[in-house]
Design an enzyme around this catalytic site. Structure first.
Site, PDB file in Angstrom:
ATOM      1  N   ASP A 164      67.638  65.200  24.461  1.00 36.83           N
ATOM      2  CA  ASP A 164      66.687  65.726  25.448  1.00 36.83           C
ATOM      3  C   ASP A 164      65.803  66.775  24.781  1.00 36.83           C
ATOM      4  O   ASP A 164      66.301  67.609  24.008  1.00 36.83           O
ATOM      5  CB  ASP A 164      67.456  66.413  26.592  1.00 36.83           C
ATOM      6  CG  ASP A 164      67.749  65.462  27.749  1.00 36.83           C
ATOM      7  OD1 ASP A 164      67.594  64.237  27.569  1.00 36.83           O
ATOM      8  OD2 ASP A 164      68.128  65.961  28.828  1.00 36.83           O
ATOM      9  N   PHE A 216      61.964  62.427  23.691  1.00 31.79           N
ATOM     10  CA  PHE A 216      60.849  62.067  24.574  1.00 31.79           C
ATOM     11  C   PHE A 216      60.186  63.328  25.082  1.00 31.79           C
ATOM     12  O   PHE A 216      60.874  64.253  25.531  1.00 31.79           O
ATOM     13  CB  PHE A 216      61.347  61.221  25.766  1.00 31.79           C
ATOM     14  CG  PHE A 216      61.648  59.810  25.365  1.00 31.79           C
ATOM     15  CD1 PHE A 216      62.769  59.527  24.606  1.00 31.79           C
ATOM     16  CD2 PHE A 216      60.793  58.775  25.707  1.00 31.79           C
ATOM     17  CE1 PHE A 216      63.044  58.230  24.190  1.00 31.79           C
ATOM     18  CE2 PHE A 216      61.052  57.478  25.298  1.00 31.79           C
ATOM     19  CZ  PHE A 216      62.173  57.204  24.539  1.00 31.79           C
ATOM     20  N   ALA A 217      58.863  63.347  25.004  1.00 36.94           N
ATOM     21  CA  ALA A 217      58.108  64.497  25.493  1.00 36.94           C
ATOM     22  C   ALA A 217      56.919  63.937  26.278  1.00 36.94           C
ATOM     23  O   ALA A 217      55.793  63.885  25.794  1.00 36.94           O
ATOM     24  CB  ALA A 217      57.650  65.354  24.329  1.00 36.94           C
ATOM     25  N   GLU A 233      71.981  58.089  32.783  1.00 39.09           N
ATOM     26  CA  GLU A 233      73.242  58.797  32.521  1.00 39.09           C
ATOM     27  C   GLU A 233      74.414  58.068  33.197  1.00 39.09           C
ATOM     28  O   GLU A 233      75.513  57.981  32.649  1.00 39.09           O
ATOM     29  CB  GLU A 233      73.139  60.235  33.031  1.00 39.09           C
ATOM     30  CG  GLU A 233      74.312  61.111  32.652  1.00 39.09           C
ATOM     31  CD  GLU A 233      74.070  62.570  33.026  1.00 39.09           C
ATOM     32  OE1 GLU A 233      73.635  63.350  32.167  1.00 39.09           O
ATOM     33  OE2 GLU A 233      74.329  62.926  34.204  1.00 39.09           O
ATOM     34  N   HIS A 269      79.687  66.425  29.202  1.00 34.26           N
ATOM     35  CA  HIS A 269      78.697  67.200  29.960  1.00 34.26           C
ATOM     36  C   HIS A 269      79.262  68.595  30.253  1.00 34.26           C
ATOM     37  O   HIS A 269      80.398  68.724  30.704  1.00 34.26           O
ATOM     38  CB  HIS A 269      78.401  66.453  31.270  1.00 34.26           C
ATOM     39  CG  HIS A 269      77.187  66.946  31.981  1.00 34.26           C
ATOM     40  ND1 HIS A 269      77.101  68.207  32.510  1.00 34.26           N
ATOM     41  CD2 HIS A 269      76.003  66.344  32.254  1.00 34.26           C
ATOM     42  CE1 HIS A 269      75.917  68.367  33.083  1.00 34.26           C
ATOM     43  NE2 HIS A 269      75.223  67.243  32.937  1.00 34.26           N
ATOM     44  N   GLY A 310      54.348  63.787  29.520  1.00 36.42           N
ATOM     45  CA  GLY A 310      53.728  64.712  30.483  1.00 36.42           C
ATOM     46  C   GLY A 310      53.898  66.139  29.997  1.00 36.42           C
ATOM     47  O   GLY A 310      53.800  66.443  28.801  1.00 36.42           O
ATOM     48  N   LYS A 311      54.240  67.021  30.931  1.00 36.55           N
ATOM     49  CA  LYS A 311      54.318  68.448  30.575  1.00 36.55           C
ATOM     50  C   LYS A 311      55.511  68.780  29.670  1.00 36.55           C
ATOM     51  O   LYS A 311      55.592  69.891  29.147  1.00 36.55           O
ATOM     52  CB  LYS A 311      54.385  69.284  31.853  1.00 36.55           C
ATOM     53  CG  LYS A 311      53.086  69.226  32.649  1.00 36.55           C
ATOM     54  CD  LYS A 311      53.168  70.113  33.865  1.00 36.55           C
ATOM     55  CE  LYS A 311      51.908  69.974  34.707  1.00 36.55           C
ATOM     56  NZ  LYS A 311      52.088  70.490  36.062  1.00 36.55           N
ATOM     57  N   GLY A 340      78.804  70.620  32.534  1.00 35.26           N
ATOM     58  CA  GLY A 340      79.115  70.909  33.940  1.00 35.26           C
ATOM     59  C   GLY A 340      80.451  70.341  34.389  1.00 35.26           C
ATOM     60  O   GLY A 340      80.941  70.687  35.475  1.00 35.26           O
TER      61      GLY A 340
HETATM   62  C1  UD2 Z   1      70.033  65.288  33.157  1.00 36.19           C
HETATM   63  C2  UD2 Z   1      70.447  64.881  31.784  1.00 36.19           C
HETATM   64  C3  UD2 Z   1      69.357  63.986  31.193  1.00 36.19           C
HETATM   65  C4  UD2 Z   1      69.188  62.749  32.087  1.00 36.19           C
HETATM   66  C5  UD2 Z   1      68.934  63.175  33.537  1.00 36.19           C
HETATM   67  C6  UD2 Z   1      69.111  62.015  34.485  1.00 36.19           C
HETATM   68  C7  UD2 Z   1      71.859  66.462  30.575  1.00 36.19           C
HETATM   69  C8  UD2 Z   1      71.960  67.883  30.146  1.00 36.19           C
HETATM   70  N1  UD2 Z   1      70.627  66.099  31.027  1.00 36.19           N
HETATM   71  O1  UD2 Z   1      68.925  66.182  32.864  1.00 36.19           O
HETATM   72  O2  UD2 Z   1      69.660  63.590  29.895  1.00 36.19           O
HETATM   73  O3  UD2 Z   1      70.352  61.962  31.974  1.00 36.19           O
HETATM   74  O4  UD2 Z   1      69.845  64.157  33.994  1.00 36.19           O
HETATM   75  O5  UD2 Z   1      67.980  61.302  34.613  1.00 36.19           O
HETATM   76  O6  UD2 Z   1      72.787  65.708  30.482  1.00 36.19           O
HETATM   77  N2  UD2 Z   1      61.386  63.633  30.258  1.00 36.19           N
HETATM   78  C9  UD2 Z   1      60.056  63.745  29.878  1.00 36.19           C
HETATM   79  N3  UD2 Z   1      59.109  63.964  30.841  1.00 36.19           N
HETATM   80  C10 UD2 Z   1      59.441  64.097  32.164  1.00 36.19           C
HETATM   81  C11 UD2 Z   1      60.794  63.987  32.528  1.00 36.19           C
HETATM   82  C12 UD2 Z   1      61.748  63.769  31.552  1.00 36.19           C
HETATM   83  O7  UD2 Z   1      59.706  63.640  28.693  1.00 36.19           O
HETATM   84  O8  UD2 Z   1      58.527  64.309  32.989  1.00 36.19           O
HETATM   85  C13 UD2 Z   1      62.384  63.381  29.197  1.00 36.19           C
HETATM   86  C14 UD2 Z   1      62.647  64.626  28.367  1.00 36.19           C
HETATM   87  O9  UD2 Z   1      62.996  64.265  27.061  1.00 36.19           O
HETATM   88  C15 UD2 Z   1      63.841  65.249  29.076  1.00 36.19           C
HETATM   89  C16 UD2 Z   1      64.619  63.998  29.468  1.00 36.19           C
HETATM   90  O10 UD2 Z   1      63.624  63.009  29.788  1.00 36.19           O
HETATM   91  O11 UD2 Z   1      64.536  66.124  28.212  1.00 36.19           O
HETATM   92  C17 UD2 Z   1      65.586  64.150  30.652  1.00 36.19           C
HETATM   93  O12 UD2 Z   1      64.897  64.612  31.799  1.00 36.19           O
HETATM   94  P1  UD2 Z   1      65.272  65.993  32.481  1.00 36.19           P
HETATM   95  O13 UD2 Z   1      65.553  66.982  31.415  1.00 36.19           O
HETATM   96  O14 UD2 Z   1      64.253  66.358  33.486  1.00 36.19           O
HETATM   97  O15 UD2 Z   1      66.589  65.639  33.227  1.00 36.19           O
HETATM   98  P2  UD2 Z   1      67.734  66.682  33.708  1.00 36.19           P
HETATM   99  O16 UD2 Z   1      67.416  68.056  33.290  1.00 36.19           O
HETATM  100  O17 UD2 Z   1      68.025  66.479  35.157  1.00 36.19           O
END
Ligand code: UD2
Length: 315
Positions: free
Chosen positions: A172, A82-83, A264, A194, A85-86, A196
């Site tokens: 992701d 998924f990509a 998650e 995970h 927005g930004k 972490g």
């Molecule tokens: C964690 C998890 C993620 C998800 C999230 C909880 C890991 C390393 N990452 O990452 O998988 O479970 O927590 O919600 O386990 N996205 C978009 N546009 C946006 C926001 C998100 O395309 O504006 C998509 C994109 O593919 C991104 C994914 O959703 O890689 C997960 O979002 P994140 O990376 O912001 O979440 P993060 O880093 O907190």
């Protein structure tokens, strides 16, 4: 030619052995019985779960042997990303590094979900690899974008993927591949520990702890804390997973509850009662801001450092 009396039993044993081996190779369920299949040179990490699924670390598999088994099967691997927005800006690095390291030599079908199809970069794909762009709505809440992935993957499996692929990985986008991610990762239902929490005890896992949520996990339950950045397996097994998680998410929403870590949390609950048949070590999901630890010999896939305030639609 006559065998000596001492020699006969050995020949017999050899013949029986060859037959058993042939039967083993043609009927053996590689997907289920990972631990028997893998050779482990690792003693510093746990390489098998209590339910006898392999945990894949560097040194627990022979890449040449694995490739020799899986490559002739002519498998197609769906890869959703998924990509929205930004986050579209992460796509180029994701795809370019995937072309170098991810399932090299296999048929790969990327499914890119975005609200900005015009911004999807053009990346040279090697033979047998295809990319489809699927338009999805944007959102002003990152939690919604992240959580809605389950529903969109479910409906795309129904409409398209189940006819086009054998296995699926849902990843992701804000990540890069750095080293081989190959067929050793294939299984019926695959999850990743995970980064972490692989060295933490259960009490520290950030599971959803409110009994009112459909993602609830009691304090005395839980095997590992799995990352939401990767779900994998047979297309039909991932279909069931996404269907269940999506429905549970909707029940929570109807009760005005959002699980601690959105999808998650639902994923972790699902995998507690539907054990993965293969578990990937944090080599397959690292985070660039984390220093490499001694157990992690190879970082295969890692989340890039991002400025959340800059890339997310809300904070
Ligand atoms: C964690 C998890 C993620 C998800 C999230 C909880 C890991 C390393 N990452 O990452 O998988 O479970 O927590 O919600 O386990 N996205 C978009 N546009 C946006 C926001 C998100 O395309 O504006 C998509 C994109 O593919 C991104 C994914 O959703 O890689 C997960 O979002 P994140 O990376 O912001 O979440 P993060 O880093 O907190």
């Amino acid at each position: 030619m006559r065998f000596s009396t001492n020699f006969k039993p050995y020949v017999l044993l050899l013949v029986v052995g060859i037959f058993l081996l042939l039967g083993y190779v043609s009927h053996f369920d590689f997907y289920q019985a990972g631990p028997l299949f893998c050779f482990s040179r690792r003693t510093d990490v746990v390489t098998v779960t209590p339910w006898l699924a392999s945990i894949i670390w560097e040194g627990t598999f022979d890449p040449v042997l694995v490739d020799n088994i899986y490559k002739p099967m002519n498998l197609t691997i769906a890869t959703t990303v998924f990509a929205v927005g930004k986050y579209v800006s992460f796509l180029r690095d994701f795809l370019e590094t995937a072309e170098m390291h991810f399932m090299v030599g296999f048929n790969v079908r990327y499914y890119v979900f975005t609200d900005r199809p015009q911004d999807v970069p053009s990346v040279n794909l090697t033979q047998g690899r295809h990319l489809s762009v699927i338009q999805v709505p944007g959102s002003n809440r990152w939690q919604e974008i992240s959580a809605r992935r389950m529903e969109i993957i479910q409906t795309t499996i129904e409409s398209q993927i189940r006819r086009e692929a054998d296995y699926i990985f849902c990843l992701d986008v804000d990540s890069k591949f750095h080293a081989r991610w190959g067929a050793e990762s294939l299984g019926r239902l695959v999850a990743v520990i995970h980064p972490g929490y692989y060295d933490q005890t259960r009490a520290n896992f950030p599971y959803e702890r409110r009994p009112a949520s459909m993602a609830y996990i009691p304090m005395d339950e839980g095997d590992y804390y799995y990352g939401g950045a990767m779900i994998g397996g047979f297309v039909e097994d991932v279909y069931t997973l996404t269907t269940v998680c999506r429905n549970r998410f909707a029940v929570d929403a109807g009760n005005s509850i959002e699980a601690a870590w959105q999808e998650e949390s639902h994923l972790n609950r699902y995998l507690l009662y539907n054990k993965p048949s293969k578990v990937l070590s944090p080599e397959y999901l690292w985070q660039d801001f984390k220093a490499k630890t001694k157990e992690v010999k190879v970082i295969r896939f890692s989340g890039v450092i991002k400025n959340y305030a800059e890339v997310r639609p809300n904070v």
